[in-house]
Design a protein around this motif. Structure first.
Motif, PDB file in Angstrom:
ATOM      1  N   ASP A   6       0.843  -1.200   0.000  1.00 27.16           N
ATOM      2  CA  ASP A   6       0.000   0.000   0.000  1.00 27.16           C
ATOM      3  C   ASP A   6       0.880   1.252   0.000  1.00 27.16           C
ATOM      4  N   GLU A   7       0.244   2.416  -0.102  1.00 27.12           N
ATOM      5  CA  GLU A   7       0.985   3.679  -0.249  1.00 27.12           C
ATOM      6  C   GLU A   7       1.848   3.987   0.961  1.00 27.12           C
ATOM      7  N   VAL A   8       1.370   3.625   2.155  1.00 28.55           N
ATOM      8  CA  VAL A   8       2.134   3.928   3.369  1.00 28.55           C
ATOM      9  C   VAL A   8       3.413   3.106   3.405  1.00 28.55           C
ATOM     10  N   LEU A   9       3.301   1.798   3.141  1.00 28.17           N
ATOM     11  CA  LEU A   9       4.490   0.953   3.134  1.00 28.17           C
ATOM     12  C   LEU A   9       5.472   1.382   2.049  1.00 28.17           C
ATOM     13  N   LEU A  10       4.951   1.752   0.885  1.00 33.83           N
ATOM     14  CA  LEU A  10       5.819   2.170  -0.202  1.00 33.83           C
ATOM     15  C   LEU A  10       6.561   3.457   0.148  1.00 33.83           C
ATOM     16  N   ALA A  11       5.866   4.401   0.793  1.00 36.73           N
ATOM     17  CA  ALA A  11       6.516   5.655   1.195  1.00 36.73           C
ATOM     18  C   ALA A  11       7.596   5.397   2.242  1.00 36.73           C
ATOM     19  N   LEU A  12       7.309   4.512   3.201  1.00 30.84           N
ATOM     20  CA  LEU A  12       8.312   4.171   4.213  1.00 30.84           C
ATOM     21  C   LEU A  12       9.513   3.468   3.579  1.00 30.84           C
ATOM     22  N   TRP A  13       9.259   2.629   2.596  1.00 29.55           N
ATOM     23  CA  TRP A  13      10.358   1.940   1.901  1.00 29.55           C
ATOM     24  C   TRP A  13      11.223   2.932   1.136  1.00 29.55           C
ATOM     25  N   ASP A  15      11.767   5.972   1.886  1.00 34.38           N
ATOM     26  CA  ASP A  15      12.527   6.762   2.855  1.00 34.38           C
ATOM     27  C   ASP A  15      13.479   5.907   3.688  1.00 34.38           C
ATOM     28  N   ASP A  16      13.617   4.622   3.359  1.00 34.79           N
ATOM     29  CA  ASP A  16      14.486   3.688   4.098  1.00 34.79           C
ATOM     30  C   ASP A  16      14.113   3.600   5.565  1.00 34.79           C
ATOM     31  N   GLU A  17      12.833   3.505   5.851  1.00 31.39           N
ATOM     32  CA  GLU A  17      12.384   3.430   7.231  1.00 31.39           C
ATOM     33  C   GLU A  17      11.704   2.104   7.557  1.00 31.39           C
ATOM     34  N   LEU A  18      11.691   1.161   6.651  1.00 28.92           N
ATOM     35  CA  LEU A  18      11.105  -0.155   6.924  1.00 28.92           C
ATOM     36  C   LEU A  18      12.155  -1.093   7.505  1.00 28.92           C
ATOM     37  N   GLN A  19      11.694  -2.037   8.322  1.00 36.77           N
ATOM     38  CA  GLN A  19      12.589  -3.031   8.912  1.00 36.77           C
ATOM     39  C   GLN A  19      11.886  -4.373   8.966  1.00 36.77           C
ATOM     40  N   GLY A  20      12.668  -5.413   9.121  1.00 36.71           N
ATOM     41  CA  GLY A  20      12.140  -6.743   9.374  1.00 36.71           C
ATOM     42  C   GLY A  20      11.358  -7.339   8.228  1.00 36.71           C
ATOM     43  N   GLU A  21      10.260  -7.979   8.582  1.00 39.21           N
ATOM     44  CA  GLU A  21       9.455  -8.723   7.618  1.00 39.21           C
ATOM     45  C   GLU A  21       8.836  -7.814   6.551  1.00 39.21           C
ATOM     46  N   GLU A  22       8.381  -6.608   6.963  1.00 38.88           N
ATOM     47  CA  GLU A  22       7.789  -5.676   5.989  1.00 38.88           C
ATOM     48  C   GLU A  22       8.824  -5.257   4.953  1.00 38.88           C
ATOM     49  N   LEU A  23      10.068  -5.008   5.400  1.00 38.78           N
ATOM     50  CA  LEU A  23      11.129  -4.637   4.467  1.00 38.78           C
ATOM     51  C   LEU A  23      11.383  -5.766   3.475  1.00 38.78           C
ATOM     52  N   ALA A  24      11.385  -7.002   3.948  1.00 38.98           N
ATOM     53  CA  ALA A  24      11.631  -8.143   3.065  1.00 38.98           C
ATOM     54  C   ALA A  24      10.522  -8.282   2.029  1.00 38.98           C
ATOM     55  N   GLN A  36      10.559   1.918  -9.317  1.00 41.68           N
ATOM     56  CA  GLN A  36      10.530   2.186  -7.876  1.00 41.68           C
ATOM     57  C   GLN A  36      11.944   2.158  -7.297  1.00 41.68           C
ATOM     58  N   ILE A  37      12.766   1.257  -7.772  1.00 42.78           N
ATOM     59  CA  ILE A  37      14.158   1.203  -7.310  1.00 42.78           C
ATOM     60  C   ILE A  37      14.883   2.479  -7.717  1.00 42.78           C
ATOM     61  N   ALA A  38      14.642   2.965  -8.947  1.00 45.12           N
ATOM     62  CA  ALA A  38      15.270   4.209  -9.403  1.00 45.12           C
ATOM     63  C   ALA A  38      14.796   5.394  -8.564  1.00 45.12           C
ATOM     64  N   ALA A  39      13.514   5.403  -8.184  1.00 38.01           N
ATOM     65  CA  ALA A  39      12.988   6.493  -7.347  1.00 38.01           C
ATOM     66  C   ALA A  39      13.657   6.482  -5.979  1.00 38.01           C
ATOM     67  N   ARG A  40      13.865   5.282  -5.404  1.00 37.79           N
ATOM     68  CA  ARG A  40      14.509   5.214  -4.093  1.00 37.79           C
ATOM     69  C   ARG A  40      15.964   5.687  -4.177  1.00 37.79           C
ATOM     70  N   GLU A  41      16.667   5.314  -5.235  1.00 34.95           N
ATOM     71  CA  GLU A  41      18.058   5.757  -5.389  1.00 34.95           C
ATOM     72  C   GLU A  41      18.138   7.276  -5.569  1.00 34.95           C
ATOM     73  N   GLU A  42      17.159   7.845  -6.271  1.00 35.53           N
ATOM     74  CA  GLU A  42      17.124   9.300  -6.459  1.00 35.53           C
ATOM     75  C   GLU A  42      16.907  10.011  -5.120  1.00 35.53           C
ATOM     76  N   ILE A  43      16.033   9.476  -4.277  1.00 37.12           N
ATOM     77  CA  ILE A  43      15.783  10.072  -2.959  1.00 37.12           C
ATOM     78  C   ILE A  43      17.028   9.957  -2.085  1.00 37.12           C
ATOM     79  N   ARG A  44      17.731   8.829  -2.150  1.00 36.57           N
ATOM     80  CA  ARG A  44      18.958   8.670  -1.376  1.00 36.57           C
ATOM     81  C   ARG A  44      20.013   9.671  -1.814  1.00 36.57           C
ATOM     82  N   ALA A  45      20.162   9.880  -3.120  1.00 31.06           N
ATOM     83  CA  ALA A  45      21.151  10.838  -3.630  1.00 31.06           C
ATOM     84  C   ALA A  45      20.790  12.262  -3.204  1.00 31.06           C
ATOM     85  N   TRP A  46      19.496  12.585  -3.220  1.00 29.57           N
ATOM     86  CA  TRP A  46      19.056  13.932  -2.795  1.00 29.57           C
ATOM     87  C   TRP A  46      19.377  14.158  -1.317  1.00 29.57           C
TER      88      TRP A  46
END
Length: 198
Positions: A6-13, A15-24, A36-46
């Motif tokens: 869902d949108e909440v889990l995706l937003a947390l992912w 922002d690198d804020e997920l852990q454990g089973e949800e992250l997996a 989605q992987i490219a979007a996460r890398e762009e946020i990390r670079a920013w």
């Protein structure tokens, strides 16, 4: 089986804020989502760019001055006791307003019941259309005549009233009906008469 998070889990992912089973779970889903992987890398670079551009902590100018002013205001608030609310007294106005409103409504109801049967047409009193009309002459010197038209129409001829000019516009205050043949001939033989049809 990969399910879309869902949108909440995706937003947390992102922002690198997920852990454990949800992250997996989200990581296994993201393997098939290169955008989605490219979007996460762009946020990390920013985030890295912002961390290098902005200092982690910045002291405000003249911190002692601001801190002393805040401390002084806190002490002043603690030193002065809050004024207690005055004791509630029964007020004359507290019961006068509702009593006045009730009396006004009762008076309006009483006046409405007394004026209900004094006016109105014969139709309002339960009569039928063939009963005699109620005559009304608006001012002295005006002669009114009632003529029964075809169907449910009634024509009132008013002699002594000036004609309504053709330039007067009633489009915003009255409904304009299409002219009927009976309307065009009803007042043809009476000079100076104005006809009103309903």
């Amino acid at each position: 089986m990969n399910t879309t998070p869902d949108e909440v889990l995706l937003a947390l992912w992102l922002d690198d804020e997920l852990q454990g089973e949800e992250l997996a779970k989200v990581e296994s889903w993201a393997l098939t989502q290169p955008d989605q992987i490219a979007a996460r890398e762009e946020i990390r670079a920013w985030r890295k760019t912002m961390a290098t551009a902005l200092p982690a902590v910045e002291e405000p100018p003249y911190p002692d001055f601001f801190n002393s002013r805040i401390t002084k205001e806190i002490r002043a608030m603690q030193a002065t006791p809050e004024p207690s609310a005055p004791a509630a007294r029964p007020s004359f106005w507290r019961w006068l307003f509702p009593a006045t409103a009730f009396a006004g409504m009762a008076l309006a109801f009483w006046v409405g019941t007394k004026t209900h049967s004094t006016g109105g047409s014969n139709l309002a009193k339960g009569g039928d259309e063939s009963s005699s009309p109620v005559w009304y002459t608006p001012e002295q010197g005006v002669d009114a005549q009632w003529v029964k038209g075809t169907g449910a129409s009634t024509v009132i001829l008013l002699n002594g009233v000036s004609a309504i000019p053709d330039s007067m516009d009633f489009t915003e205050t009255a409904m304009i009906q299409q002219p009927k043949e009976s309307d065009s001939t009803a007042g043809a033989g009476t000079p100076g008469a104005t006809k009103i049809s309903r």
